[in-house]
Design an enzyme around this catalytic site. Structure first.
Site, PDB file in Angstrom:
ATOM      1  N   LYS A 199       5.259 -12.882  52.275  1.00 17.69           N
ATOM      2  CA  LYS A 199       4.804 -11.968  53.328  1.00 17.69           C
ATOM      3  C   LYS A 199       5.863 -11.861  54.429  1.00 17.69           C
ATOM      4  O   LYS A 199       6.515 -12.855  54.769  1.00 17.69           O
ATOM      5  CB  LYS A 199       3.487 -12.496  53.901  1.00 17.69           C
ATOM      6  CG  LYS A 199       2.786 -11.540  54.872  1.00 17.69           C
ATOM      7  CD  LYS A 199       1.452 -12.135  55.344  1.00 17.69           C
ATOM      8  CE  LYS A 199       0.684 -11.187  56.249  1.00 17.69           C
ATOM      9  NZ  LYS A 199      -0.616 -11.765  56.706  1.00 17.69           N
ATOM     10  N   SER A 203      -4.594  -8.749  56.071  1.00 15.02           N
ATOM     11  CA  SER A 203      -3.324  -8.121  56.337  1.00 15.02           C
ATOM     12  C   SER A 203      -2.241  -8.388  55.306  1.00 15.02           C
ATOM     13  O   SER A 203      -1.212  -7.717  55.302  1.00 15.02           O
ATOM     14  CB  SER A 203      -2.828  -8.565  57.709  1.00 15.02           C
ATOM     15  OG  SER A 203      -2.516  -9.946  57.702  1.00 15.02           O
ATOM     16  N   SER A 211      -6.927 -12.865  56.100  1.00  7.85           N
ATOM     17  CA  SER A 211      -5.811 -12.036  55.637  1.00  7.85           C
ATOM     18  C   SER A 211      -5.221 -12.404  54.287  1.00  7.85           C
ATOM     19  O   SER A 211      -4.428 -11.644  53.736  1.00  7.85           O
ATOM     20  CB  SER A 211      -4.691 -12.020  56.689  1.00  7.85           C
ATOM     21  OG  SER A 211      -5.066 -11.205  57.775  1.00  7.85           O
TER      22      SER A 211
END
Lengths: 92, 442
Positions: free
Chosen positions: B28, B103, B127
């Protein structure tokens, strides 16, 4: 949902505390949305006082020097530098 | 098809040998990679190149993994749909036309599409679990303090953990083994060998310690739930979509057939988890994101006027609407006259949620709920109504408030082929219990 009046001046004030410039459109939009969101946060009033267990303890360690970033590495992402320093806007 | 799942596709090669040699692990884009830009999905950091690796990245490289790139995400982790990225929204490879969840939407999408073997996300209020559920893959949110946050660009420190996303529970457990463990650079991590190996949850199922010590997660993915007691918090089903609830009970039936039993339990504090989460997370964000002033890194605000004006311009330009919204909400919650009303009450709610979970987990090995109360949303659906998007986090945020471990595993699909995820929550450092429960459905 309870009434939480939020007016545009409050939004401008909070934005200035947070150092975020907003245009008028954003002020209008946030004023409306914050009334909704803060109205929802009001339900926290129903939460009883809770005895919080102190589960955190301080953990100490000896203060020893170790390798960190070089000056060059620390400056590599700065938009502007001068003589090995960060260059910032004037203070006042 | 291009899912827009990567912000930067640049390969980082790990060691030649190691347990992850030959496998790819996407990372990420809020996790620092030395020499490879790390944007947090924000225009503010579009050109930011970290001079050092996050601890989890060091561990991936030591384990021989190849990092194929940095994955797209909601800006600074602030979103439930991966639509707030400055680099554009991510498509859901498992349900076209729908959001991948957020997210960590890019990380879940690359795993679901088979473009990477595994991925790392970060979970502040769901997330990792939300995109895992929406994309039909597995995601784990570890106990707070199990995985180092050193090099994770902070959104809300007291809530977040880095966690693995993978196609199967066993692979997610394997990746967790690689990244878990204490780190002197993150004082909130600790040596959890004892806590992990000897947890109450495993004691109830009669399967106590493992000879490999606490950090063995893979062996827990044995699908053996015979005798396991599952608690079902009714609050987490009440507001859920019918199609999601149907899949949830079908999965519980499967677990019963495998020898587990369940009981319903009420946790009244959970009604207040979402608002407590948003007060605490935005408050922490308003403080954390104060560092983005355009001087040491990020978008410069120029030199007109004084520093307050220059900083405010840098932040106007560098931050997107959702980030501004949360920074302002947090500033509001912490401002004079409102702190007791919002922040202090939210901390009470947080303590209450912890107590409720502790009590429920005293009578169950794990708790189960739908990961998300809704199936994947249509793209664009929630952007104009932030409160609606926040409410979708009802089932995931309580776990972060209580610092507990949780896993999301695929549990069928809705009638129109949208993936549904089931969440298991365990006691602190009860990773083996949630992994075991999850593996019975995998």
């Amino acid at each position: 949902m309870s009434e939480t009046p939020v007016d545009p001046d409050q939004v401008r004030h909070v934005a200035s505390l947070a150092r975020v410039s907003l245009d008028e459109e954003e002020v209008t939009e946030f004023t409306e949305q914050f009334a909704d969101i803060l109205g929802y946060f009001e339900t926290l009033d129903e939460v009883p006082e809770v005895e919080r267990e102190p589960e955190l303890t301080n953990v100490m360690r000896p203060d020893e020097g170790r390798a960190g970033l070089s000056q060059e590495e620390a400056l590599q992402n700065a938009p502007d530098t001068e003589d090995g320093h960060f260059k910032g806007p004037r203070v006042s | 098809m291009d899912y827009n799942a990567y912000v930067t596709e640049e390969r980082i090669e790990g060691a030649e040998e190691g347990r992850l040699a030959g496998r790819t692990v996407a990372v990420k884009d809020n996790i620092s990679t030395a020499g490879v830009r790390t944007t947090c999905g924000s225009a503010m950091l579009a050109d930011y190149v970290p001079p050092y690796d996050a601890t989890v990245v060091e561990r991936l490289k030591e384990a021989g993994a190849t990092i194929p790139g940095k994955t797209n995400m909601d800006e600074f982790g602030m979103g439930t749909t991966t639509e707030t990225s400055a680099f554009g929204p991510v498509e859901n490879p498992a349900a076209e036309g729908y959001v991948p969840g957020g997210s960590s939407g890019g990380s879940a999408a690359v795993v679901a599409a088979g473009d990477a073997d595994m991925a790392l996300g970060s979970d502040t209020g769901g997330s990792v679990r939300c995109p895992a559920a929406f994309c039909g893959v597995v995601g784990i949110k570890p106990t707070y303090g199990l995985v180092s946050r050193y090099g994770l660009i902070a959104y809300a420190n007291s809530l977040e953990q880095i966690g693995p996303i993978a196609p199967t529970v066993e692979e997610a457990a394997e990746l967790l083994e690689v990244i878990a463990g204490p780190d002197e650079r993150d004082a909130t991590t600790r040596d959890a060998s004892e806590a992990l190996g000897d947890g109450e949850a495993t004691a109830i199922t009669g399967d106590v310690t493992d000879e490999d010590g606490g950090y063995d997660f893979v062996s827990a993915a044995d699908g053996d739930v015979d005798g396991m007691e599952i608690g079902v918090p009714t609050e987490l089903l009440d507001g859920a979509d019918d199609a999601v609830v149907e899949q949830f009970w079908a999965a519980i039936d499967d677990l019963e057939a495998a020898g587990a039993s369940y009981h319903e339990v009420t946790l009244p504090s959970l009604e207040h988890a979402v608002e407590a989460y948003y007060v605490i997370a935005t408050s922490e964000a308003s403080s954390n994101l104060a560092r983005f002033d355009g001087v040491r890194y990020g978008v410069s605000g120029g030199y007109d006027g004084d520093w307050n004006e220059a900083f405010a311009r840098a932040r106007e330009e560098g931050f997107g609407p959702e980030v501004k919204r949360r920074v302002l909400l947090g500033t509001f919650a912490l401002s004079a006259g409102y702190q007791d009303k919002y922040y202090k009450k939210a901390q009470d709610a947080r303590a209450w949620v912890k107590q409720d979970f502790d009590e429920a987990l005293g009578a169950a090995d794990v708790l189960a709920s739908p990961t998300m109360p809704v199936p994947p949303l249509e793209r664009g659906e929630s952007l104009d109504d932030p409160l609606q998007m926040y409410l979708a986090d009802a089932n995931t945020t309580p776990v972060n408030l209580a610092n507990l471990p949780a896993i999301s595993v695929p549990a069928g699909e809705t009638g129109d082929d949208r993936p549904v995820g089931l969440q298991f929550v365990g006691p602190a450092f009860g990773e083996r219990a949630v992994i075991r429960a999850g593996s019975a459905l995998g």
